[in-house]
Scaffold this motif. Structure first.
Motif, mmCIF file in Angstrom:
data_model
loop_
_atom_site.group_PDB
_atom_site.id
_atom_site.type_symbol
_atom_site.label_atom_id
_atom_site.label_comp_id
_atom_site.label_asym_id
_atom_site.label_seq_id
_atom_site.Cartn_x
_atom_site.Cartn_y
_atom_site.Cartn_z
ATOM 1 N N PRO A 192 -36.279 -35.109 -27.682
ATOM 2 C CA PRO A 192 -34.938 -35.048 -27.079
ATOM 3 C C PRO A 192 -34.083 -33.855 -27.490
ATOM 4 O O PRO A 192 -33.020 -33.631 -26.903
ATOM 5 N N TYR A 193 -34.529 -33.076 -28.477
ATOM 6 C CA TYR A 193 -33.705 -31.971 -28.969
ATOM 7 C C TYR A 193 -34.264 -30.633 -28.489
ATOM 8 O O TYR A 193 -35.383 -30.260 -28.830
ATOM 9 N N GLU A 194 -33.474 -29.902 -27.678
ATOM 10 C CA GLU A 194 -33.927 -28.629 -27.114
ATOM 11 C C GLU A 194 -33.118 -27.461 -27.663
ATOM 12 O O GLU A 194 -31.890 -27.487 -27.690
ATOM 13 N N CYS A 195 -33.828 -26.419 -28.102
ATOM 14 C CA CYS A 195 -33.189 -25.214 -28.628
ATOM 15 C C CYS A 195 -32.614 -24.403 -27.470
ATOM 16 O O CYS A 195 -33.311 -24.106 -26.502
ATOM 17 N N LYS A 196 -31.339 -24.049 -27.574
ATOM 18 C CA LYS A 196 -30.679 -23.304 -26.498
ATOM 19 C C LYS A 196 -31.054 -21.827 -26.500
ATOM 20 O O LYS A 196 -30.769 -21.109 -25.539
ATOM 21 N N TYR A 197 -31.730 -21.389 -27.572
ATOM 22 C CA TYR A 197 -32.107 -19.985 -27.657
ATOM 23 C C TYR A 197 -33.495 -19.714 -27.058
ATOM 24 O O TYR A 197 -33.719 -18.688 -26.431
ATOM 25 N N CYS A 198 -34.436 -20.637 -27.275
ATOM 26 C CA CYS A 198 -35.797 -20.400 -26.779
ATOM 27 C C CYS A 198 -36.355 -21.574 -25.996
ATOM 28 O O CYS A 198 -37.521 -21.558 -25.606
ATOM 29 N N THR A 199 -35.550 -22.602 -25.768
ATOM 30 C CA THR A 199 -35.893 -23.823 -25.016
ATOM 31 C C THR A 199 -37.018 -24.632 -25.663
ATOM 32 O O THR A 199 -37.577 -25.534 -25.041
ATOM 33 N N ARG A 200 -37.367 -24.330 -26.895
ATOM 34 C CA ARG A 200 -38.361 -25.143 -27.592
ATOM 35 C C ARG A 200 -37.761 -26.522 -27.875
ATOM 36 O O ARG A 200 -36.571 -26.643 -28.165
ATOM 37 N N THR A 201 -38.566 -27.568 -27.758
ATOM 38 C CA THR A 201 -38.063 -28.925 -27.957
ATOM 39 C C THR A 201 -38.628 -29.528 -29.244
ATOM 40 O O THR A 201 -39.705 -29.148 -29.707
ATOM 41 N N PHE A 202 -37.870 -30.514 -29.780
ATOM 42 C CA PHE A 202 -38.232 -31.093 -31.066
ATOM 43 C C PHE A 202 -38.133 -32.619 -31.029
ATOM 44 O O PHE A 202 -37.282 -33.179 -30.339
ATOM 45 N N THR A 203 -38.983 -33.236 -31.804
ATOM 46 C CA THR A 203 -38.988 -34.688 -31.923
ATOM 47 C C THR A 203 -37.876 -35.167 -32.842
ATOM 48 O O THR A 203 -37.226 -36.174 -32.584
#
Length: 264
Positions: free
Chosen positions: A179-190
């Motif tokens: 549910p967590y997406e990085c606004k810099y590279c769009t990588r997502t995290f658990t």
């Protein structure tokens, strides 16, 4: 008549805080007590005050009756609304008047500073079984379930967790939810912690600084591990071979080599 007077004649013997009313002192003393007589029937979590239990029950019902008049966002807890309102007071100025005396990190909301300070005192509650330390007695009690045989078990892989919240977070590994997406590279995290640490790599932010050598880190856990390199003390000793460790994490990893179990 006491309401017309500024006199505070009731003193707490434990911390020195003064109160105008004896009832206020009595309520304050409950904060020093470890007793939590008000228990949630849904999840078993206990509280010192009935008002805290009432607010907690909203997490089960989904009720959010407290509304921010400026943006319409709703909250379950009065403190959550109060903390949110502070973000409207300093939205664009960038002012961060609440500074941590331990590491120098500053916050724009007082509640965020209080939460941060618990990271510095996390070693106050230590598990006698494995050496792991926690910032509150509640977290320690939840952790002790792992040793007493009362853990929360994942039905998918059998892994046991010390609280329902950790179990819910763990389940994302099986569902694939990120549910967590990085606004810099769009990588997502658990996990939220991984997400926040990753974002600091883009910003270059290293708010946690070692006072002894000046080295800075992106997250407080790395600062704690680094601080242990300055100490000669090795308080965590392996009962199997006598080897000592500065860090409880490395101690647990070492013990698992003897037991053959994968460390949590």
């Amino acid at each position: 008549m006491e309401t017309h007077s500024d006199e505070k004649s009731y003193e707490c013997k434990q911390c020195g805080k003064m109160f105008t009313f004896s009832s206020s002192l009595k309520r304050h003393l409950q904060r020093h007590s470890e007793k939590k007589p008000y228990e949630c029937k849904e999840c078993g979590k206990a509280f010192k005050f009935p008002s805290y239990l009432e607010c907690h029950m909203r997490t089960h019902t989904g009720e959010t009756p407290l509304e921010c008049k400026q943006c319409g966002k709703t909250f379950s807890w009065p403190m959550s609304l109060k903390t949110h309102m502070e973000t409207h007071l300093r939205p664009h100025s960038g002012a961060k008047p609440y500074e941590c005396k331990e590491c120098g990190k500053a916050f724009n909301v007082r509640a965020h500073l209080r939460k941060h300070m618990r990271m510095h005192t996390r070693g106050a509650y230590e598990c006698k079984e494995c050496g792991k330390a926690f910032s509150s007695s509640t977290y320690l009690q939840e952790h002790m379930r792992m040793h007493t045989g009362e853990p929360y078990e994942c039905k998918e892989c059998g892994k046991t967790l010390c609280s329902p919240a950790y179990l819910r977070e763990h389940m994302r590994i099986h569902t694939g939810e990120k549910p967590y997406e990085c606004k810099y590279c769009t990588r997502t995290f658990t996990f939220h912690s991984s997400f926040k640490t990753h974002e600091k790599m883009h910003t270059g932010e290293k708010p946690y600084k070692c006072k002894q050598c000046g080295k800075a880190f992106t997250c407080v856990s790395r600062l704690y591990r680094h601080k242990e390199t300055h100490s000669e003390q090795k308080p965590y000793e392996c009962k199997h071979c006598g080897k000592g460790f500065r860090c409880p994490k490395y101690f647990r990893q070492h013990v698992s080599m003897h037991s053959g179990e994968k460390p949590l």
